[in-house]
Scaffold this active site. Sequence first.
Site, PDB file in Angstrom:
ATOM      1  N   ASP A  93     -25.636  18.233  48.355  1.00  0.00           N
ATOM      2  CA  ASP A  93     -25.679  16.863  47.856  1.00  0.00           C
ATOM      3  C   ASP A  93     -24.292  16.505  47.339  1.00  0.00           C
ATOM      4  OD1 ASP A  93     -25.437  18.069  45.372  1.00  0.00           O
ATOM      5  OD2 ASP A  93     -27.544  17.852  44.880  1.00  0.00           O
ATOM      6  N   SER A  94     -24.142  15.248  46.909  1.00  0.00           N
ATOM      7  CA  SER A  94     -22.798  14.771  46.554  1.00  0.00           C
ATOM      8  C   SER A  94     -22.466  15.037  45.096  1.00  0.00           C
ATOM      9  CB  SER A  94     -22.726  13.275  46.798  1.00  0.00           C
ATOM     10  OG  SER A  94     -23.545  12.592  45.846  1.00  0.00           O
ATOM     11  N   GLY A  95     -23.459  15.420  44.313  1.00  0.00           N
ATOM     12  CA  GLY A  95     -23.236  15.666  42.892  1.00  0.00           C
ATOM     13  C   GLY A  95     -23.599  14.491  42.005  1.00  0.00           C
ATOM     14  N   GLY A  96     -23.620  13.291  42.589  1.00  0.00           N
ATOM     15  CA  GLY A  96     -23.834  12.093  41.770  1.00  0.00           C
ATOM     16  C   GLY A  96     -25.164  12.076  41.053  1.00  0.00           C
ATOM     17  N   PHE A  97     -26.214  12.427  41.782  1.00  0.00           N
ATOM     18  CA  PHE A  97     -27.553  12.362  41.196  1.00  0.00           C
ATOM     19  C   PHE A  97     -27.645  13.250  39.962  1.00  0.00           C
ATOM     20  CE2 PHE A  97     -31.997  13.691  40.853  1.00  0.00           C
ATOM     21  CZ  PHE A  97     -32.652  12.469  40.905  1.00  0.00           C
ATOM     22  N   ASP A 147     -23.024   8.671  46.157  1.00  0.00           N
ATOM     23  CA  ASP A 147     -23.721   7.411  45.884  1.00  0.00           C
ATOM     24  C   ASP A 147     -24.199   7.366  44.446  1.00  0.00           C
ATOM     25  OD1 ASP A 147     -25.770   9.276  45.934  1.00  0.00           O
ATOM     26  OD2 ASP A 147     -27.172   7.940  46.958  1.00  0.00           O
ATOM     27  N   GLN A 190     -29.836   3.068  49.893  1.00  0.00           N
ATOM     28  CA  GLN A 190     -30.424   2.777  48.590  1.00  0.00           C
ATOM     29  C   GLN A 190     -31.152   1.439  48.680  1.00  0.00           C
ATOM     30  OE1 GLN A 190     -30.759   4.645  45.968  1.00  0.00           O
ATOM     31  NE2 GLN A 190     -29.372   6.356  46.420  1.00  0.00           N
ATOM     32  N   GLY A 217     -32.947   7.295  46.459  1.00  0.00           N
ATOM     33  CA  GLY A 217     -33.545   6.383  45.486  1.00  0.00           C
ATOM     34  C   GLY A 217     -35.052   6.351  45.511  1.00  0.00           C
ATOM     35  N   ASP A 267     -36.139  17.914  51.065  1.00  0.00           N
ATOM     36  CA  ASP A 267     -35.821  19.039  50.182  1.00  0.00           C
ATOM     37  C   ASP A 267     -36.553  18.823  48.884  1.00  0.00           C
ATOM     38  OD1 ASP A 267     -33.831  16.861  49.201  1.00  0.00           O
ATOM     39  OD2 ASP A 267     -33.785  18.400  47.651  1.00  0.00           O
ATOM     40  N   CYS A 305     -53.336  33.690  54.446  1.00  0.00           N
ATOM     41  CA  CYS A 305     -51.873  33.586  54.342  1.00  0.00           C
ATOM     42  C   CYS A 305     -51.254  34.955  54.606  1.00  0.00           C
ATOM     43  CB  CYS A 305     -51.488  33.069  52.957  1.00  0.00           C
ATOM     44  SG  CYS A 305     -49.708  33.016  52.657  1.00  0.00           S
ATOM     45  N   CYS A 307     -48.091  35.857  53.726  1.00  0.00           N
ATOM     46  CA  CYS A 307     -46.922  36.130  52.880  1.00  0.00           C
ATOM     47  C   CYS A 307     -47.131  37.431  52.097  1.00  0.00           C
ATOM     48  CB  CYS A 307     -46.668  34.968  51.929  1.00  0.00           C
ATOM     49  SG  CYS A 307     -47.617  35.040  50.402  1.00  0.00           S
ATOM     50  N   CYS A 310     -49.851  37.358  49.302  1.00  0.00           N
ATOM     51  CA  CYS A 310     -51.254  37.304  49.733  1.00  0.00           C
ATOM     52  C   CYS A 310     -51.680  38.572  50.470  1.00  0.00           C
ATOM     53  CB  CYS A 310     -51.489  36.073  50.600  1.00  0.00           C
ATOM     54  SG  CYS A 310     -51.402  34.528  49.640  1.00  0.00           S
ATOM     55  N   HIS A 336     -44.624  33.040  48.137  1.00  0.00           N
ATOM     56  CA  HIS A 336     -45.833  32.406  48.667  1.00  0.00           C
ATOM     57  C   HIS A 336     -45.622  30.902  48.877  1.00  0.00           C
ATOM     58  CE1 HIS A 336     -49.926  31.112  49.304  1.00  0.00           C
ATOM     59  NE2 HIS A 336     -49.659  30.158  48.441  1.00  0.00           N
TER      60      HIS A 336
END
Lengths: 376, 376
Positions: A93-97, A147, A190, A217, A267, A305, A307, A310, A336
Amino acid sequence: MSDRFHFTVHARDGRARSGVIHTPRGEIRTPAFMPVGTAATVKAMLPESVRATGADILLGNTYHLMLRPGAERIARLGGLHKFMNWPRPILTDSGGFQVMSLSSLRKLTEEGVIFSSHVDGSKHHLSPESSMEIQRLLGSDIVMAFDECPALPASDEAVAKSMRMSMRWAQRSRDAFGDRPGHALFGIMQGGVSRELREESAQALRAIGFDGYAIGGLAVGEGQEAMFGVLDYAPGFLPEDKPRYLMGVGKPDDIVGAVLRGVDMMDCVLPSRSGRTGQAWTRRGQVNIKNARHADDPRPLDADCTCPACTGYSRAYLHHVFRAGEMISGMLLTWHNLHYFQELMAGLRDAVARGTLAGFVAQFEAMRAQGDIDPP
Amino acid sequence: MSDRFHFTVHARDGRARSGVIHTPRGEIRTPAFMPVGTAATVKAMLPESVRATGADILLGNTYHLMLRPGAERIARLGGLHKFMNWPRPILTDSGGFQVMSLSSLRKLTEEGVIFSSHVDGSKHHLSPESSMEIQRLLGSDIVMAFDECPALPASDEAVAKSMRMSMRWAQRSRDAFGDRPGHALFGIMQGGVSRELREESAQALRAIGFDGYAIGGLAVGEGQEAMFGVLDYAPGFLPEDKPRYLMGVGKPDDIVGAVLRGVDMMDCVLPSRSGRTGQAWTRRGQVNIKNARHADDPRPLDADCTCPACTGYSRAYLHHVFRAGEMISGMLLTWHNLHYFQELMAGLRDAVARGTLAGFVAQFEAMRAQGDIDPP
């Protein structure tokens, strides 16, 4: 390895698509869920285990990495992939958030943001230009434009003003990114929950031209209904032939709803964060392993499952190690959860490819409606 | 699987021996180091990873397990092996040592110990009979007799009195254990640093008859010189044809010294506990990964080590994740430490088998004398 970054849609079912993003570091099967490796580790997991769950790409957080251990240091050590032992694609990510949510003493101007680190209080700045430079130092495969993302609810005027600045920052990000074969730059739409602003933002981004387009956003407090409302139209404003990435999403039903509406990438910290707090995600919904009803239950979280949690352990064991504060609790539940999320993505990809998405979604909802198994 | 527990010495070099303990759940190569899985987990490790380091057997703590999740519960769930997903041999201590060090409001009598749980303050008792029953419920392969271990230094009189009570408890443990094919009962020699008391204790245990013999009451604050002083004679008081287990040892140089003096089995929390606090053990001694000198070091902890921490990560990464409080720090350093300890045991076994133990020990000491590699 080809040095071209490109996206191929292989199948469609309604608005949903499945395809492959080609990168020099490997293919990303879409729809894709990206586990979050905030500080150069997907918490409680070794990277080979993350890969074993089916992840093709990780997300790294520019804000955290620039503060500790530092982007220049990571560059000297050979880049983020080598540093964290993950040779496959990484999106940063850009870091802004995170500047806006985690740092103290922020000052936001047209130029960018000046802020104090939440780790040690030291002063830093981020701008479209410095964010591009930091993401270049990290060696990120998919770089996000810098952004600003206002918290919702906000007035249309405030959202419009912020969006238009983000579009000016998108142009500066594009200019600063330059031409980097094998690396991609994504623009971020946005506009809050306003159809007009979303369309204006998308047109601005298309005019600049990006390798992929994120829908930013959302998942910032507006609720699922409002989010799906935006996703009913926003992906349609974006180019058909580029990946569409919905940032910060989400719960399993958010993911399914987003894929149905044409989203290709997502994500979220949810599967790893939940794992550390005793929450498991299964096809029959969420299970709180802390609950006393699991203390004597010899059955696995989910008998179907595959994993490690499980196949090797009872609910009684998972309950015990959570209560005892043992690290294996976070390790097994995170594994899991990541396994479940990736299995969900594989199911969605397969259903789109076969044209059976409606049936898959009906089954997904029916399983969740059943709720967790009863105590023995 | 044979249901007989027996020990075969295959080679000797001086007083050191190497051999195999046969159990229905698998063979234990000696000299053996047992990682400690206090609360049904070797902290920060999955059991298959513990096995991958070369461990043949784990140690479980009766005191912790009886309090949480409870021995009856573990029995209902199929026993400790199934519960913690470790199908190989498990040795359990008797609980007595930890009652004295961890619980509050202890009352010690000839009958046994009444104490309050450090977890929730609940009242419990332990005696030779109840300790045998709890270890039976856990399904332990090697059961330890219930004894009392005085902290050193203590007067000869106090040590003698305590040792003689432990010998009466040893007889009660033997009687309560009964005949359990495939399971072994070990007696525990006490007697502090007194040769006479150690010999008296050994004779008492031999008269009762056990499947193996532990040397207790060491590594409790007496220092390495005093411990080696006892180990110069104490193993010789025990039968040649049974395993000799030195409890709670230790650092790598303690282990080497003990093997040289005829010890076959050891256990210690050191490799796992150190791993969680940023301490790595290498052939060139101890490395404190917290130290700032590692922040930019692209080299692994030990270039010749084949563990995941050394093959996948730089010191700079290990430093970063420790400083950031990430779980992968404890996971990787614990794995490294357990790998190092098991590699040391394999080296000792091989050297005894080849009759080259003196050379091995000289090399071990020379490598440690070099100290850690210099910063780049």
